[in-house]
Design an enzyme around this catalytic site. Structure first.
Site, PDB file in Angstrom:
ATOM      1  N   ASP A 300     -23.228 -47.073   3.480  1.00 22.71           N
ATOM      2  CA  ASP A 300     -24.402 -47.322   2.582  1.00 22.71           C
ATOM      3  C   ASP A 300     -25.243 -45.908   3.082  1.00 22.71           C
ATOM      4  OD1 ASP A 300     -26.518 -47.014   0.516  1.00 22.71           O
ATOM      5  OD2 ASP A 300     -27.436 -49.068  -0.531  1.00 22.71           O
TER       6      ASP A 300
HETATM    7  C1  BGC Z   1     -29.131 -47.123  -2.023  1.00 22.99           C
HETATM    8  C2  BGC Z   1     -27.466 -47.799  -2.934  1.00 22.99           C
HETATM    9  C3  BGC Z   1     -27.106 -45.611  -3.602  1.00 22.99           C
HETATM   10  C4  BGC Z   1     -27.131 -44.493  -2.417  1.00 22.99           C
HETATM   11  C5  BGC Z   1     -27.256 -43.521  -3.108  1.00 22.99           C
HETATM   12  C6  BGC Z   1     -29.096 -45.928  -1.101  1.00 22.99           C
HETATM   13  O1  BGC Z   1     -30.618 -45.546  -0.959  1.00 22.99           O
HETATM   14  O2  BGC Z   1     -29.045 -48.178  -0.933  1.00 22.99           O
HETATM   15  O3  BGC Z   1     -27.722 -48.236  -3.679  1.00 22.99           O
HETATM   16  O4  BGC Z   1     -25.922 -46.316  -3.875  1.00 22.99           O
HETATM   17  O5  BGC Z   1     -28.360 -44.768  -1.568  1.00 22.99           O
HETATM   18  O6  BGC Z   1     -27.816 -42.606  -3.996  1.00 22.99           O
END
Ligand code: BGC
Length: 754
Positions: A300
């Site tokens: 993530d």
């Molecule tokens: C979130 C994810 C997301 C990613 C990309 C992160 O901050 O936790 O769920 O897919 O950002 O946007």
């Protein structure tokens, strides 16, 4: 000496980056099989190019849009792309930008296209003009996997039209804490419901072959946890027993893997002291060795960095990269220096090159499968015809209708009659785009039907609609409250729209993740879950007028609306019903659609009751709080209808041999005067067990449509695995004994024999 230098230089040139590729290289030949092409391409790649496939970057526009000057993160993006060491992008929301960047990728030595990933959570919301469906928590209220599959199929189609290939969805976390800002992105608190809807989402996104031109790669996130952190905050630790992990949080993840999800996203959080990004048990032993996952795992946002900066398990970034890749991370989401560090780690012998090859092989396979070497650009005009096309908008309307939950209808105050003279529509969210939820970027204003617009369209000239805006959630004050009361003087009923706002786009539709009036969404947790600001005061003042008040809730999390629930006669939980929300709510309000949704998450009476969930253990409520009424405000599975349903003839076999599924039959009769859908929920309780088990757990569900006086007998199957528990040795076993089945108020039992 000179000769040696020249030879060395030549070796360097040949083995590294300098040789331009020939159009006739086998991997560029689309007649060859995907495997042949992957093998050929891999054999031509330098180590740095291979590692580059594991490198995901964000687009420049993203940072401009959010007014963020994270320019240091962007320094190497273009040079990486030119060098051919960017495997994928995320959040390129504009076609021009992705086409332009694909061109740069095509001009790199090996011409490898990048995968274009995006958070398409309830529709392709980052794209301008896309279909915005009800959010996941709303969709979950419909208990309709087939509809979830259709929503995601439509989303995949819109994504491919804009040049996107990879959806960061389904969000398959079980959420058991309403303070969490991301409840709206999830399917609620029940593992079976979350599993079935996540699997349906994967089917919709990937189809049978995600290489097809209207399909995309899905990503089951987050692995694992985040739905019950120690304090309800995003990123915070999960401190949870192995029993609860296995019973509640692991089944959806396993279900997604078994359904063939191509990618998995590791969670921000730690579980019991081990950050997910550094957990080989989770990312490799369980995921690959036990469940047979063959795709790739993405980190993530900034979570490899966070092993150092947040979790403090390493004292520098490079050690974090080593631990994360060794644990099972295949793609690094966003940021500089990952490639440099990982190349060094391989050169130092700390990570075997075969480990890199495994990741790269999977990523390249997808690029070939999806035909990206032949077709990486998209046409802006063609995309316009696919985005929010009439069929998708109709689906947005139908799914919004099904997701609405009627919470209270005292003395049949609802539906409202169109023969009233005049109604007042008020509340901070009556004419607001909060109803689209989080993860939605700028949209054409006319695409989003607010509650006010829906009501006005619906009643036309039949009924006079007065609108008063008391200000945004946090702007309501005594003055606007008394103004609202004044406006209600000559009306027959008041429709009050209150709740929360998870939408990260401002009113003027500019993207601003930190807009001041948000009460939910990513990183927007709340320490309390009552209505924010003076919304309750507004409700109380309007109630005092003595006019019938209908409250419509727009929210992405359960709310502790105790006063409203005790006093207001009509309450509609509209959740975040998406672009067609205004129309769907208006239909329910005036009785043109009979509400059928049921809550996918329990509403507690207050924040002090958290953690709260329906499938609790038997001793949870042997005692009660001295300063609160007992019980939940609204339990999982609760939802009313304008008609009444009667259950009868519950039947199943008396004795079940351990390991057999159980078939349950029950008759449902529509005994009221409206046609409507009933969601049949089958719960199970293991009466006496060697370890404690939930007082009830959902084991099967089905929607049934019934006209007045119509009766239908439905058959639902309880899979034998639902009878199992984890015993004291943590082995999954089915213990002989009595099991209660509960359906629509009827209870009976069967006995399991060896
Ligand atoms: C979130 C994810 C997301 C990613 C990309 C992160 O901050 O936790 O769920 O897919 O950002 O946007």
């Amino acid at each position: 000496m000179k000769k040696t230098i020249v030879t060395l230089m030549l070796i360097f040139l040949f083995s590294h980056t300098a040789i331009a590729q020939n159009e006739n290289d086998p991997y560029l030949n689309s007649e060859l099989s995907v495997n042949e092409r992957v093998n050929d391409l891999l054999s031509r790649m330098t180590l740095r190019e291979k590692v580059g496939q594991m490198n995901q970057r964000a687009g420049k526009k993203y940072f401009e849009n959010v007014n963020d000057t994270v320019s240091h993160q962007m320094l190497n993006m273009l040079s990486d792309l030119k060098e051919g060491i960017v495997g994928s992008f995320l959040i390129l929301s504009e076609i021009d930008e992705s086409n332009k960047l694909q061109k740069i990728a095509e001009n790199s030595r090996l011409k490898i296209p990048f995968l274009n990933a995006i958070d398409a959570i309830h529709g392709h919301g980052w794209a301008y003009g896309a279909t915005i469906f009800p959010t996941s928590i709303s969709q979950a209220s419909a208990f309709n996997p087939a509809a979830v599959e259709k929503i995601n199929a439509a989303t995949a189609k819109e994504m491919r039209a804009t040049g996107h290939h990879w959806a960061f969805f389904p969000y398959m976390s079980v959420t058991r804490d309403p303070r969490f800002g991301r409840v709206g992105e999830n399917y609620g608190e029940d593992p079976l419901l979350v599993t079935r809807l996540s699997v349906a989402a994967i089917k919709g996104l990937q189809g049978d072959d995600y290489g097809a031109p209207d399909k995309v790669i899905a990503c089951a996130k987050v692995f694992l946890g985040d739905g019950q952190s120690i304090n309800g905050l995003n990123l915070a630790p999960m401190d949870i027993s192995m029993r609860t992990l296995k019973e509640i949080f692991l089944p959806p993840a396993e279900g997604c893997v078994k359904a063939g999800v191509r990618t998995v996203m590791a969670a921000h959080n730690e579980i019991n002291g081990v950050p997910a990004h550094a957990d080989p048990w989770l990312l490799t032993e369980l995921l690959r060795d036990e469940w047979g996952f063959e795709g790739y795992v993405i980190s993530d946002w900034q979570d490899i960095e966070r092993l150092n900066t947040g979790h403090r398990i390493v004292d520098n970034y490079k050690d974090g990269v080593e631990i994360a890749v060794s644990a099972g991370i295949d793609v690094h989401m966003f940021g500089d220096h990952f490639v440099d560090e990982l190349v060094e780690l391989v050169e130092e012998g700390k990570i075997p090159e075969s480990r890199i090859d495994r990741a790269v092989r999977a990523i390249l396979t997808d690029k070939f499968k999806m035909g990206l070497f032949e077709n990486r650009y998209v046409d802006k005009e063609a995309a316009k015809k696919i985005l929010a096309n009439p069929e998708h908008v109709q689906l947005a309307l139908e799914t919004a209708r099904e997701s609405i939950v009627l919470l209270k209808n005292e003395n049949n105050v609802l539906p409202l009659s169109k023969s009233l003279n005049k109604i007042l529509v008020t509340g901070p969210l009556a004419n607001d785009n909060a109803l689209v939820g989080d993860w939605v970027h700028t949209q054409p204003d006319e695409n989003i039907i607010t509650i006010l617009e829906g009501i006005e369209d619906h009643v036309g000239s039949e009924l006079d609609v007065e609108y008063y805006n008391p200000g945004d959630i946090y702007d309501i004050d005594e003055k606007t409250i008394s103004e609202a009361v004044k406006k209600s003087e000559n009306v027959d009923a008041i429709v009050l729209v209150v709740g929360g706002n998870d939408n990260r786009s401002d009113k003027d539709w500019t993207l601003n993740p930190r807009r001041k009036n948000r009460t939910g969404g990513e990183n927007i947790a709340r320490a309390d879950i009552v209505l924010a600001g003076m919304q309750d005061d507004l409700a109380k003042a309007l109630y005092k007028t003595g006019k019938p008040v209908i409250v419509i809730l727009i929210n992405g999390r359960p709310l502790a609306v105790e006063w409203i629930s005790e006093n207001i006669p009509g309450i509609i939980e509209a959740w975040q019903p998406g672009m067609q929300g205004g129309n769907a709510v208006a239909e329910v309000l005036f009785g043109d659609y009979n509400p059928s949704g049921k809550l996918p998450m329990t509403f507690p009476r207050s924040v002090g009751h958290i953690p709260v969930f329906y499938n609790h253990r038997p001793s949870t409520f042997l005692r009660h709080y001295t300063d609160s009424k007992p019980g939940f405000l609204y339990e999982f599975g609760f939802g009313l209808s304008y008609t009444t349903f009667e259950y009868s003839n519950l039947s199943f076999t008396d004795k079940v041999t351990s390991g057999d599924d159980v078939e349950v039959k029950v008759t449902i009769t529509n005994t009221g005067s409206y046609s409507g859908d009933e969601i049949v929920l089958v719960y199970l309780n293991d009466e006496i067990s060697s370890v404690t088990t939930p007082v009830k757990k959902l084991v099967a569900f089905q929607r049934v449509s019934l006209k007045p006086d119509e009766a239908k007998t439905v058959t639902l199957s309880i899979p034998s695995i639902q009878l199992a528990l984890y015993n004291r040795e943590m082995k999954q076993v089915i213990e002989p004994g009595d099991f209660q089945v509960m359906v629509g108020g009827l209870i009976d039992k069967f006995e399991v024999v060896e």
